[in-house]
Write an enzyme that holds these catalytic residues in place. Structure first.
Site, mmCIF file in Angstrom:
data_model
loop_
_atom_site.group_PDB
_atom_site.id
_atom_site.type_symbol
_atom_site.label_atom_id
_atom_site.label_comp_id
_atom_site.label_asym_id
_atom_site.label_seq_id
_atom_site.Cartn_x
_atom_site.Cartn_y
_atom_site.Cartn_z
ATOM 1 N N ASP A 21 6.006 5.286 -0.240
ATOM 2 C CA ASP A 21 4.548 5.228 -0.092
ATOM 3 C C ASP A 21 4.006 6.553 0.447
ATOM 4 O O ASP A 21 4.721 7.273 1.151
ATOM 5 C CB ASP A 21 4.187 4.067 0.852
ATOM 6 N N HIS A 38 2.102 11.990 -6.908
ATOM 7 C CA HIS A 38 3.144 11.255 -7.636
ATOM 8 C C HIS A 38 4.157 12.229 -8.247
ATOM 9 O O HIS A 38 5.352 11.970 -8.267
ATOM 10 C CB HIS A 38 2.518 10.382 -8.726
ATOM 11 N N LEU A 132 24.787 3.375 -8.563
ATOM 12 C CA LEU A 132 23.675 2.547 -9.039
ATOM 13 C C LEU A 132 22.336 2.970 -8.445
ATOM 14 O O LEU A 132 22.184 3.096 -7.235
ATOM 15 C CB LEU A 132 23.940 1.085 -8.666
HETATM 16 C C1 IPE Z 1 3.778 -0.364 -2.495
HETATM 17 O O1 IPE Z 1 2.851 0.612 -2.175
HETATM 18 C C2 IPE Z 1 4.205 -0.215 -3.927
HETATM 19 C C3 IPE Z 1 5.037 0.953 -4.226
HETATM 20 C C4 IPE Z 1 5.498 1.795 -3.355
HETATM 21 C C5 IPE Z 1 5.362 1.117 -5.608
HETATM 22 P P1 IPE Z 1 1.287 0.354 -2.252
HETATM 23 O O2 IPE Z 1 0.641 1.608 -1.790
HETATM 24 O O3 IPE Z 1 0.919 -0.141 -3.592
HETATM 25 O O4 IPE Z 1 1.096 -0.834 -1.214
HETATM 26 P P2 IPE Z 1 -0.182 -1.304 -0.394
HETATM 27 O O5 IPE Z 1 -1.308 -1.426 -1.369
HETATM 28 O O6 IPE Z 1 -0.437 -0.242 0.627
HETATM 29 O O7 IPE Z 1 0.219 -2.588 0.235
HETATM 30 C C1 IPE Z 2 3.152 5.326 -3.534
HETATM 31 O O1 IPE Z 2 2.154 6.187 -3.108
HETATM 32 C C2 IPE Z 2 3.353 5.358 -5.017
HETATM 33 C C3 IPE Z 2 2.894 4.162 -5.731
HETATM 34 C C4 IPE Z 2 2.466 3.057 -5.171
HETATM 35 C C5 IPE Z 2 2.934 4.212 -7.192
HETATM 36 P P1 IPE Z 2 0.638 5.742 -3.075
HETATM 37 O O2 IPE Z 2 0.016 6.140 -4.373
HETATM 38 O O3 IPE Z 2 0.497 4.308 -2.725
HETATM 39 O O4 IPE Z 2 0.072 6.662 -1.924
HETATM 40 P P2 IPE Z 2 -1.033 6.277 -0.852
HETATM 41 O O5 IPE Z 2 -0.547 5.036 -0.153
HETATM 42 O O6 IPE Z 2 -2.295 6.040 -1.594
HETATM 43 O O7 IPE Z 2 -1.080 7.462 0.041
HETATM 44 MG MG MG Z 3 0.244 3.334 -0.962
#
Ligand code: IPE
Ligand code: IPE
Ligand code: MG
Length: 233
Positions: A21, A38, A132
């Protein structure tokens, strides 16, 4: 002395799962569009996959895209899917040197058919490799439980906990010992709900693009000091 030598080798997690995240926040801090976070996040995936292998971690599971992430603006979703496409292409090309076995956890039927096919191809190409890497893609813990329930209902008969575990997307590798979440959020966000029952949880404020080998080692070190009791004494 390096991190690896400092960690008690008998107390290394076999299976680490990471909620990657903070890509968006990382980009914002640099004054960039979210998609650049990303992009940088993919670099971290390569770095951490290698570092986990060096530390002796057998299974690594990365949460790449949740069933809820479709709510994001189309431009961001498209950028993520393009990065995945690129990631798969690179993984195929590097197969001879990397020896990673890729398994995608989640509902492939919700992906663009071309991307879903590429995921399946990568799984087939790498199925005999030793280390894995699970990639949770269009993954949701609740959707996974529904998927497992349907499979078991079709089969019929008695249902045990072991049957449920085996029917999940992680049937080939079992539960994570350690779940790491970056970027200072303290929740699971629908990740590995069944499998996390007795996982150790580790949270760090570090944003995923900044997450380093040292951060991974720190998480493993912390894990090695935990006492897992599983309800016993
Ligand atoms: C969780 O992160 C999903 C991934 C890391 C793929 P999010 O950024 O989507 O989660 P929330 O919205 O903060 O709970
Ligand atoms: C995690 O980073 C990646 C995905 C959920 C795809 P975020 O895109 O959620 O990054 P923040 O939480 O907005 O900083
Ligand atoms: Mg996030």
């Amino acid at each position: 002395m390096g991190f690896k030598e400092q960690i008690n080798q008998d107390r290394i997690p076999r299976h680490i799962a990471i909620i990657m995240d903070g890509n968006g926040r990382w980009a914002k801090r640099q004054g960039l569009a979210r998609m650049f976070g990303h992009k940088q996040g993919v670099e971290t995936v390569h770095r951490i996959t290698e570092a986990a292998d060096e530390l002796g971690i057998q299974y690594l599971t990365l949460y790449a895209f949740s069933t809820e992430n479709w709510k994001r603006p189309a431009m961001e979703v498209n950028a993520i899917m393009q990065l995945l496409d690129r990631f798969i292409k690179d993984a195929k090309e590097d197969n001879d040197k990397n020896k990673i076995r890729y398994v995608f956890l989640g509902d492939k039927s919700g992906l663009a058919p071309i991307l879903a096919d590429k995921c399946t191809e990568l799984e087939r190409l790498t199925e005999n490799n030793s280390s894995l890497l699970n990639i949770a893609l269009n993954y949701g813990g609740r959707a996974e439980l529904v998927y497992a329930c349907r499979k078991l209902a079709e089969r019929g008969g008695e249902i045990t906990e072991a049957d449920v575990s085996a029917a999940l997307y992680t049937g080939h590798c079992g539960d994570p010992d350690l779940i790491v979440r970056t970027a200072g959020e303290y929740r699971l966000s629908n990740f590995l709900l069944w499998q996390s029952a007795y996982a150790e949880l580790y949270f760090t404020d570090t944003l995923w693009p900044d997450f380093s080998e040292t951060d991974l080692s720190a998480a493993v070190m912390e894990f090695s000091r935990r006492k897992r009791r599983y309800g016993g004494v």
